[in-house]
Write an enzyme that holds these catalytic residues in place. Structure first.
Site, PDB file in Angstrom:
ATOM      1  CG  PHE A   9      11.475 -19.431  38.967  1.00 17.64           C
ATOM      2  CD1 PHE A   9      11.783 -19.965  40.198  1.00 17.64           C
ATOM      3  CD2 PHE A   9      11.736 -18.087  38.749  1.00 17.64           C
ATOM      4  CE1 PHE A   9      12.339 -19.191  41.201  1.00 17.64           C
ATOM      5  CE2 PHE A   9      12.293 -17.286  39.749  1.00 17.64           C
ATOM      6  CZ  PHE A   9      12.593 -17.845  40.973  1.00 17.64           C
ATOM      7  CE  LYS A  10      16.093 -20.159  42.277  1.00 16.87           C
ATOM      8  NZ  LYS A  10      14.883 -20.836  42.752  1.00 16.87           N
ATOM      9  CG  ASP A  11      16.117 -23.459  33.544  1.00 18.50           C
ATOM     10  OD1 ASP A  11      17.312 -23.502  33.873  1.00 18.50           O
ATOM     11  OD2 ASP A  11      15.377 -24.453  33.505  1.00 18.50           O
TER      12      ASP A  11
END
Ligand SMILES: *Cc1c(COP(=O)(O)O)cnc(C)c1O
Length: 495
Positions: free
Chosen positions: A111-113
């Protein structure tokens, strides 16, 4: 009028969004927050048909008021138009009664993307806006996923350099390989002896070292951060909570203004804080459910109001949540205290001196919309298995922590509110634990071979970005000493 930003510890002046994105963290050690959280006054069903990018524009312009609408939409286009595996950017899957919000269709499969695809473009725009010609040096401490996502986001972006520190022990084989094979002419990666907290502490100390900043400034470098302390990371994460709500509304799964629960596997408290911001902006939320692994410092805090880091740091099956000092909690505490900068300064001082603090009864009352629990590794594996057996759906270890905590909550509470379980990583990032949990034989296979095994047994397609991983050249083999991080930086910058 511009929405201004200030430090949670109060002593710095008011600055604009672009300045806060460049600075990353305030000089007094606090985190930047907008002086007011904007509200979405349009009824949500009227924006129900917005695409992800259109919605992102709509929300970001509320926060980034010193960016033009063109600048914002250009950044959003660059971030999301080519890099994601999913046309919708995020996907909401209904399995049984629950909704899984898949945030892992970006280039690094976590999810960091969602934020780190966007932050470099925001930062570059901010630098141009202020006609800053110095180079920005991004320092990043990672528990596994931030590092890779930041490297992908910043690689080959002009006027930036990025250095990633990851803990030698405690990231998955695949996470490690993703980082050590990183390409790009402006990147550097090293592991450090120690755990994530050591890495994060080291990076924060460097940020707070004004002499060092002056030294770098003389060499035309400015330090900034890609960690979730940067407001430029928090704001993009608000978008997907609205998007998910709107998509449930559109599908008729919820009614106008119906409240939902949001379950978030939590480490540095960034993702769940974005959910809190969404609700302050007007998203109808019943409960924020904070799910920890065995490093359950946050779930203890939410239950008791005592934050106590005096405990053993555990290396778990959900390494991206192996954290004992959650930076973004400072922002929640700020709101709980009624925006009292003195209280926050005292609490954070106490944390750094004693490793522990307790909030007041008044602040504890503010936690009533939060529920918290934790899952052991055994429960995590059982959850992966249960979800697979019941729904033929594969989740990773972090998502499984959320699922486990939610199941326990639901049994105890009889709360039948529609619930979103935030899915933070692809199961292909944590193949060994996932395969073991669903009885795909792992003996004799390395973690990379298991990518194919997992695909063969489940029918899931291997995401493009990890197909080639095994054969890529390992570029970064260094292990650095945690006392030595400045030297690493100096060597890389040749200063
Ligand atoms: C970073 C991360 C988390 C924790 O998110 P926070 O915003 O730090 O709470 C959870 N799961 C995965 C897969 C992550 O990469």
């Amino acid at each position: 009028m511009n929405l201004m930003y200030k430090s949670t510890r109060g002593s710095s002046e008011l600055i604009t969004a672009s300045e806060a994105i460049i600075k990353g963290m305030a000089e007094d050690g606090g985190l930047y927050i907008p002086v007011k959280i904007p509200r979405i006054n349009t009824p949500l069903h009227k924006i129900m048909d917005f695409s992800y990018c259109k919605l992102a524009n709509y929300i970001l312009k509320e926060f980034l008021t010193d960016f033009s609408e063109d600048e914002i939409s250009e950044c959003i286009k660059k971030a999301y138009s080519n890099n994601f595996n999913s046309e919708e950017i995020v996907e909401v899957k209904k399995e049984g009664d629950e909704f899984f919000l898949e945030l892992y269709h970006g280039p690094t499969l976590a999810f960091k993307d969602m934020a780190l695809s966007l932050l470099p473009h925001l930062l570059k725009t901010a630098l141009n806006k202020h006609k800053i010609t110095k180079e920005i040096v991004i320092l990043t401490a990672t528990s596994g996923d931030t590092g890779k996502a930041a490297l992908e986001g910043f690689k080959n972006i002009d006027k930036t350099k990025i250095i990633v520190f990851y803990p030698e022990k405690g990231v998955s084989e695949i996470q490690k390989r993703q980082m050590t094979t990183q390409e790009g002419n402006n990147v550097y990666v090293t592991s450090i002896e120690g755990n994530f907290d050591d890495a994060q502490r080291g990076v924060k100390e460097i940020f707070n070292d004004s002499k060092y900043s002056e030294f770098l400034d003389k060499h035309n470098y400015i330090l900034s951060s890609a960690n979730s302390i940067n407001i430029g990371r928090l704001v993009p994460q608000i978008v997907y909570y609205f998007y998910t709500y709107l998509s449930l509304l559109k599908k008729g799964e919820i009614k106008n203004n119906e409240k939902i629960n949001i379950v978030v596997p939590t480490g540095n408290f960034g993702n769940i804080l974005a959910a809190y911001y969404a609700s302050e902006m007007g998203l109808p939320v019943n409960k924020f459910i904070c799910a920890s692994n065995e490093n359950n410092v946050l779930s203890d805090f939410i239950r008791t109001g005592v934050y106590d880091t005096h405990r053993k740091f555990m290396i778990t099956a959900s390494p991206s949540m192996d954290i004992l000092v959650s930076s973004n909690l400072e922002r929640l505490n700020y709101y709980l205290s009624g925006r009292d900068e003195e209280v926050i300064t005292k609490l954070m001082k106490k944390l750094s001196l004693d490793g522990k603090y307790e909030i007041t009864q008044g602040m504890k009352n503010g936690l009533k919309d939060f529920h918290a629990g934790f899952a052991t590794d055994k429960e995590t594996y059982e959850s992966i298995k249960e979800v697979y057996n019941k729904f033929n759906y594969v989740i990773d270890t972090h998502t499984a922590v959320a699922y486990s905590v939610y199941k326990k909550y639901k049994e105890k509470s009889d709360d039948n509110t529609k619930t979103i379980i935030v899915s933070t990583a692809s199961p292909f990032k944590f193949t060994r634990n996932v395969c073991d949990s669903i009885s795909v034989g792992t003996d004799g296979f390395d973690d990379f071979e298991l990518i194919n095994e997992l695909s063969k047994h489940t029918g899931l397609k291997v995401p493009y970005s990890i197909v080639e991983l095994k054969n890529k050249e390992i570029i970064y083999k260094n292990v650095s000493n945690k006392e030595n991080m400045k030297n690493v930086i100096n060597d890389f910058l040749k200063v």
